[in-house]
Write a protein that holds these residues in place. Structure first.
Motif, PDB file in Angstrom:
ATOM      1  N   ASN A 226       0.981   9.365   8.139  1.00  0.00           N
ATOM      2  CA  ASN A 226       0.185   9.160   9.349  1.00  0.00           C
ATOM      3  C   ASN A 226      -1.266   8.332   9.205  1.00  0.00           C
ATOM      4  O   ASN A 226      -1.883   8.698   7.938  1.00  0.00           O
ATOM      5  N   LEU A 227      -1.816   7.810  10.080  1.00  0.00           N
ATOM      6  CA  LEU A 227      -2.882   6.827   9.727  1.00  0.00           C
ATOM      7  C   LEU A 227      -4.076   7.313  10.411  1.00  0.00           C
ATOM      8  O   LEU A 227      -3.925   7.835  11.458  1.00  0.00           O
ATOM      9  N   TYR A 228      -5.333   7.289   9.879  1.00  0.00           N
ATOM     10  CA  TYR A 228      -6.483   7.747  10.307  1.00  0.00           C
ATOM     11  C   TYR A 228      -7.386   6.696  10.341  1.00  0.00           C
ATOM     12  O   TYR A 228      -7.573   5.893   9.239  1.00  0.00           O
ATOM     13  N   VAL A 229      -8.210   6.360  11.348  1.00  0.00           N
ATOM     14  CA  VAL A 229      -9.127   5.014  11.541  1.00  0.00           C
ATOM     15  C   VAL A 229     -10.498   5.368  11.936  1.00  0.00           C
ATOM     16  O   VAL A 229     -10.717   6.392  12.862  1.00  0.00           O
ATOM     17  N   LEU A 230     -11.290   4.974  11.317  1.00  0.00           N
ATOM     18  CA  LEU A 230     -12.830   5.620  11.498  1.00  0.00           C
ATOM     19  C   LEU A 230     -13.476   4.460  12.408  1.00  0.00           C
ATOM     20  O   LEU A 230     -13.609   3.200  11.890  1.00  0.00           O
ATOM     21  N   ASP A 231     -13.342   4.722  13.792  1.00  0.00           N
ATOM     22  CA  ASP A 231     -13.749   3.879  14.975  1.00  0.00           C
ATOM     23  C   ASP A 231     -15.096   4.029  14.932  1.00  0.00           C
ATOM     24  O   ASP A 231     -15.678   4.668  15.744  1.00  0.00           O
ATOM     25  N   SER A 232     -15.724   3.072  14.299  1.00  0.00           N
ATOM     26  CA  SER A 232     -17.394   3.501  13.969  1.00  0.00           C
ATOM     27  C   SER A 232     -18.259   3.494  15.046  1.00  0.00           C
ATOM     28  O   SER A 232     -19.087   4.429  15.464  1.00  0.00           O
ATOM     29  N   MET A 233     -18.162   2.356  15.782  1.00  0.00           N
ATOM     30  CA  MET A 233     -19.183   2.322  16.886  1.00  0.00           C
ATOM     31  C   MET A 233     -18.827   2.960  18.183  1.00  0.00           C
ATOM     32  O   MET A 233     -19.416   2.900  19.099  1.00  0.00           O
ATOM     33  N   ASN A 234     -17.464   3.616  18.118  1.00  0.00           N
ATOM     34  CA  ASN A 234     -17.388   4.553  19.036  1.00  0.00           C
ATOM     35  C   ASN A 234     -17.454   5.953  18.628  1.00  0.00           C
ATOM     36  O   ASN A 234     -17.151   6.834  19.302  1.00  0.00           O
ATOM     37  N   PHE A 235     -17.915   5.970  17.575  1.00  0.00           N
ATOM     38  CA  PHE A 235     -18.486   7.240  16.777  1.00  0.00           C
ATOM     39  C   PHE A 235     -17.168   8.345  17.000  1.00  0.00           C
ATOM     40  O   PHE A 235     -17.340   9.475  17.196  1.00  0.00           O
ATOM     41  N   ARG A 236     -16.044   7.975  16.383  1.00  0.00           N
ATOM     42  CA  ARG A 236     -14.950   8.961  16.365  1.00  0.00           C
ATOM     43  C   ARG A 236     -13.814   8.382  15.151  1.00  0.00           C
ATOM     44  O   ARG A 236     -14.080   7.478  14.700  1.00  0.00           O
ATOM     45  N   VAL A 237     -13.061   9.212  14.880  1.00  0.00           N
ATOM     46  CA  VAL A 237     -11.903   9.177  14.155  1.00  0.00           C
ATOM     47  C   VAL A 237     -10.703   9.090  15.194  1.00  0.00           C
ATOM     48  O   VAL A 237     -10.669   9.977  15.856  1.00  0.00           O
ATOM     49  N   GLN A 238      -9.827   8.262  14.843  1.00  0.00           N
ATOM     50  CA  GLN A 238      -8.307   8.212  15.665  1.00  0.00           C
ATOM     51  C   GLN A 238      -7.379   8.233  14.970  1.00  0.00           C
ATOM     52  O   GLN A 238      -7.217   7.911  13.745  1.00  0.00           O
ATOM     53  N   ARG A 239      -6.494   9.259  15.002  1.00  0.00           N
ATOM     54  CA  ARG A 239      -5.118   9.522  14.602  1.00  0.00           C
ATOM     55  C   ARG A 239      -3.787   8.838  15.103  1.00  0.00           C
ATOM     56  O   ARG A 239      -3.813   9.125  16.257  1.00  0.00           O
ATOM     57  N   PHE A 240      -3.190   8.286  14.367  1.00  0.00           N
ATOM     58  CA  PHE A 240      -1.843   7.702  14.593  1.00  0.00           C
ATOM     59  C   PHE A 240      -0.830   8.230  13.850  1.00  0.00           C
ATOM     60  O   PHE A 240      -0.761   8.000  12.641  1.00  0.00           O
TER      61      PHE A 240
END
Length: 369
Positions: A226-240
């Motif tokens: 499973n993939l985790y992305v640091l969405d920096s300027m949305n100040f969040r982590v998204q999991r796929f």
């Protein structure tokens, strides 16, 4: 792991050399949170100068020597940026020196790798780095818009991705599914490749909705692919979660601010074998920890400018890259202090091998001595 309270007071410091001998005799150890019942993470040491590394055949400094010693004038790093660690190998990119430093913990040596081909005068600009296997690494070349493939001896094996990116900065390897993810911040997306470097598809696009990004800076895979992305300027982590040949959005977590579980300027992300997600917060001078469901667990670190040979366990000055090795060792690039810190998550095996004995836990102090 339970969120500790009053984390602002959990600041641990090193004594100057005059106190080093006494501290070493009683084997002081530094933990977050600082209680035998609740401790989850231990500080092991730092690597900054040539005194922290020995040539092949000689031992690295012991933990006490590294922690309590004074670094000499010759630093190893100029502008350390990213790190990866796996099976006793640690790789650190340095954007000023345009080098990739290889710390081989078994061979007891420090080597330098370069993205430059033999006929080239100058190397590219190394960004993110990822270890594929025991003899192969990937290094993002941000200026030339590609990913270089090298072996552990520094030989350039090839490259891939030219024409796919705007300006890539980070790379992650899924050893379970044999996939490679490359983060491209100005394009607000990730590019996915096969292990051979064949382009597969893009993931994301600009926005603040589910599956969209605003300058993503880093990504990592868990053991299930499973993939985790640091969405920096949305100040969040998204999991796929992996879904056949693509990835399916599952959840997001994190927010902007100074509250528990929030970021001021998130820079890098790493997923551990124990299922924890570690995020460096550069302006917060800390590491924020979540579980795979996005629940906040704890934070460790605070601002500290290393000078006069003093280093503070958990003291950072703009931390950037972070990686977790296969033994739950946590490696953090302390960019403006020009060093790499080594922490350890207290999993069952580590605690069995390194039990916390009475008198070993360091006292809480608020300023270095």
């Amino acid at each position: 792991m339970r969120p500790p309270r009053l984390l602002a007071i959990l600041v641990l410091a090193l004594w100057l050399p005059g106190c080093a001998r006494v501290a070493d005799e009683i084997h002081l150890r530094y933990f977050w949170p600082p209680s035998e019942a609740g401790a989850k993470i231990e500080y092991l040491g730092f690597y900054a100068s040539d005194a922290n590394f020995k040539v092949k055949g000689g031992p690295f400094n012991t933990a006490a020597e590294v922690v309590f010693g004074v670094a000499p004038a010759k630093p190893v790093f100029a502008s350390p940026f990213a790190v990866d660690a796996w099976r006793r190998h640690v790789l650190v990119t340095d954007v000023s020196k345009r080098n990739v430093y290889l710390l081989d913990m078994d061979e007891r040596k420090l080597d330098s790798l370069s993205l430059a081909q033999p006929q080239e005068k100058n190397a590219g600009l190394p960004g993110g780095v990822a270890i594929v296997d025991e003899n192969q690494v990937l290094v993002v070349d941000s200026t030339r818009g590609m990913v270089g493939r090298l072996d552990m001896q520094g030989n350039v094996l090839g490259s891939f991705g030219r024409g796919v990116f705007k300006r890539p900065t980070a790379v992650a390897v899924d050893r379970t599914r044999k996939r490679i993810a490359v983060v491209d911040p100005p394009a607000h997306r990730l590019a996915l490749f096969s292990y051979d470097g064949e382009f597969v598809t893009y993931l994301g696009g600009f926005g603040d909705g589910e599956g969209q990004f605003n300058y993503p800076l880093d990504a990592d895979f868990d053991d299930a692919g499973n993939l985790y992305v640091l969405d920096s300027m949305n100040f969040r982590v998204q999991r796929f979660d992996r879904d056949d040949e693509s990835y399916r959005y599952v959840r997001m977590f994190g927010e902007v601010g100074t509250a528990e579980g929030a970021f001021s300027r998130p820079k890098s992300l790493a997923v551990s074998p124990s299922g924890h997600i570690y995020v460096t917060d550069a302006l917060g001078h800390k590491v924020v920890v979540f579980d795979r469901e996005g629940n906040y667990l704890l934070s460790f670190g605070r601002q500290f400018v290393a000078k006069d040979g003093r280093v503070m366990p958990g003291g950072f000055y703009m931390p950037s890259g972070i990686a977790v090795d296969d033994q739950d060792g946590i490696w953090v690039v302390d960019s403006l202090n020009r060093m790499v810190h080594h922490f350890q998550y207290l999993n069952a095996k580590y605690l069995s091998d390194h039990p916390i004995r009475p008198g070993e836990m360091a006292p809480i102090v608020t300023e270095p001595h």
